[in-house]
Scaffold this motif. Sequence first.
Motif, PDB file in Angstrom:
ATOM      1  N   TYR A 150     -17.381 -41.362 -78.563  1.00 34.16           N
ATOM      2  CA  TYR A 150     -18.093 -41.586 -77.312  1.00 34.16           C
ATOM      3  C   TYR A 150     -17.987 -43.056 -76.895  1.00 34.16           C
ATOM      4  O   TYR A 150     -17.735 -43.933 -77.711  1.00 34.16           O
ATOM      5  N   ALA A 151     -18.209 -43.294 -75.631  1.00 37.13           N
ATOM      6  CA  ALA A 151     -18.325 -44.667 -75.170  1.00 37.13           C
ATOM      7  C   ALA A 151     -19.590 -45.287 -75.758  1.00 37.13           C
ATOM      8  O   ALA A 151     -20.624 -44.620 -75.898  1.00 37.13           O
ATOM      9  N   ILE A 152     -19.489 -46.553 -76.103  1.00 41.71           N
ATOM     10  CA  ILE A 152     -20.633 -47.301 -76.614  1.00 41.71           C
ATOM     11  C   ILE A 152     -20.772 -48.567 -75.788  1.00 41.71           C
ATOM     12  O   ILE A 152     -19.781 -49.240 -75.502  1.00 41.71           O
ATOM     13  N   GLY A 153     -21.981 -48.848 -75.398  1.00 37.81           N
ATOM     14  CA  GLY A 153     -22.228 -50.013 -74.568  1.00 37.81           C
ATOM     15  C   GLY A 153     -23.157 -51.008 -75.221  1.00 37.81           C
ATOM     16  O   GLY A 153     -23.991 -50.643 -76.047  1.00 37.81           O
ATOM     17  N   TRP A 154     -22.988 -52.265 -74.847  1.00 34.49           N
ATOM     18  CA  TRP A 154     -23.932 -53.315 -75.212  1.00 34.49           C
ATOM     19  C   TRP A 154     -24.732 -53.678 -73.954  1.00 34.49           C
ATOM     20  O   TRP A 154     -24.164 -53.889 -72.883  1.00 34.49           O
ATOM     21  N   PHE A 155     -26.023 -53.757 -74.141  1.00 33.08           N
ATOM     22  CA  PHE A 155     -26.929 -54.196 -73.092  1.00 33.08           C
ATOM     23  C   PHE A 155     -27.743 -55.368 -73.642  1.00 33.08           C
ATOM     24  O   PHE A 155     -27.833 -55.565 -74.848  1.00 33.08           O
ATOM     25  N   ARG A 156     -28.332 -56.119 -72.747  1.00 33.60           N
ATOM     26  CA  ARG A 156     -29.225 -57.181 -73.185  1.00 33.60           C
ATOM     27  C   ARG A 156     -30.402 -57.285 -72.235  1.00 33.60           C
ATOM     28  O   ARG A 156     -30.301 -56.914 -71.067  1.00 33.60           O
ATOM     29  N   GLN A 157     -31.499 -57.782 -72.776  1.00 37.94           N
ATOM     30  CA  GLN A 157     -32.684 -57.978 -71.957  1.00 37.94           C
ATOM     31  C   GLN A 157     -33.352 -59.275 -72.361  1.00 37.94           C
ATOM     32  O   GLN A 157     -33.778 -59.430 -73.506  1.00 37.94           O
ATOM     33  N   ALA A 158     -33.422 -60.171 -71.417  1.00 32.29           N
ATOM     34  CA  ALA A 158     -34.102 -61.439 -71.635  1.00 32.29           C
ATOM     35  C   ALA A 158     -35.572 -61.279 -71.258  1.00 32.29           C
ATOM     36  O   ALA A 158     -35.913 -60.413 -70.450  1.00 32.29           O
ATOM     37  N   PRO A 159     -36.438 -62.099 -71.822  1.00 35.95           N
ATOM     38  CA  PRO A 159     -37.867 -61.998 -71.503  1.00 35.95           C
ATOM     39  C   PRO A 159     -38.119 -62.095 -70.005  1.00 35.95           C
ATOM     40  O   PRO A 159     -37.629 -63.007 -69.337  1.00 35.95           O
ATOM     41  N   GLY A 160     -38.858 -61.135 -69.479  1.00 38.65           N
ATOM     42  CA  GLY A 160     -39.212 -61.143 -68.073  1.00 38.65           C
ATOM     43  C   GLY A 160     -38.112 -60.717 -67.138  1.00 38.65           C
ATOM     44  O   GLY A 160     -38.279 -60.791 -65.911  1.00 38.65           O
ATOM     45  N   ALA A 175     -31.278 -63.410 -75.330  1.00 35.04           N
ATOM     46  CA  ALA A 175     -31.808 -62.077 -74.998  1.00 35.04           C
ATOM     47  C   ALA A 175     -31.847 -61.234 -76.255  1.00 35.04           C
ATOM     48  O   ALA A 175     -31.310 -61.612 -77.296  1.00 35.04           O
ATOM     49  N   GLU A 176     -32.494 -60.090 -76.130  1.00 35.17           N
ATOM     50  CA  GLU A 176     -32.386 -59.053 -77.152  1.00 35.17           C
ATOM     51  C   GLU A 176     -31.175 -58.212 -76.774  1.00 35.17           C
ATOM     52  O   GLU A 176     -31.034 -57.801 -75.624  1.00 35.17           O
ATOM     53  N   TYR A 177     -30.301 -57.978 -77.749  1.00 37.87           N
ATOM     54  CA  TYR A 177     -29.072 -57.232 -77.499  1.00 37.87           C
ATOM     55  C   TYR A 177     -29.175 -55.852 -78.136  1.00 37.87           C
ATOM     56  O   TYR A 177     -29.558 -55.723 -79.310  1.00 37.87           O
ATOM     57  N   TYR A 178     -28.814 -54.856 -77.363  1.00 36.44           N
ATOM     58  CA  TYR A 178     -28.885 -53.472 -77.804  1.00 36.44           C
ATOM     59  C   TYR A 178     -27.534 -52.790 -77.639  1.00 36.44           C
ATOM     60  O   TYR A 178     -26.827 -53.027 -76.667  1.00 36.44           O
ATOM     61  N   CYS A 179     -27.205 -51.906 -78.575  1.00 42.11           N
ATOM     62  CA  CYS A 179     -26.076 -51.014 -78.369  1.00 42.11           C
ATOM     63  C   CYS A 179     -26.625 -49.614 -78.098  1.00 42.11           C
ATOM     64  O   CYS A 179     -27.714 -49.262 -78.561  1.00 42.11           O
TER      65      CYS A 179
END
Length: 132
Positions: free
Chosen positions: A32-42, A96-100
């Motif tokens: 499957y495709a796998i993605g990286w996302f990130r979220q910085a505070p706020g 940021a917090e990085y998520y796969c």
Amino acid sequence: QVQLVESGGGLVQFGGSLRLSCTVSGFTVDEYAIGWFRQAPGKEREAVSCISGSVSGSDDYTVSSDSVEGRFTMSRDKGENAVFLQMNTLGPEDTAEYYCATDKIPHCIGFLYSHGNDWNYWGKGTPVTVSS
């Protein structure tokens, strides 16, 4: 059971590099495709990079956002059943917090325009802090 586990985050100086790992289980890493996302505070969650599944007909096809293009590289290791995000020339804006994540689909179509809201399988994240 689909699981994704991120690792490799940490504190790095401005201009430095980090390599994030995402080890998957419950499926093969090229299925499957796998993605990286990130979220910085706020801030809203942001799509970073995506690698397609092999079944899409284009092995190791990757796409990255403009903000990381040329600095971040995504790759896959079938033996480790993992994907990686090599991050170079890091700046404070990369903190940021990085998520796969995966949504059990083979392609990255629409990835850059999504915030991951329709992706159903997520890791718990790994933090990246870039000091200026």
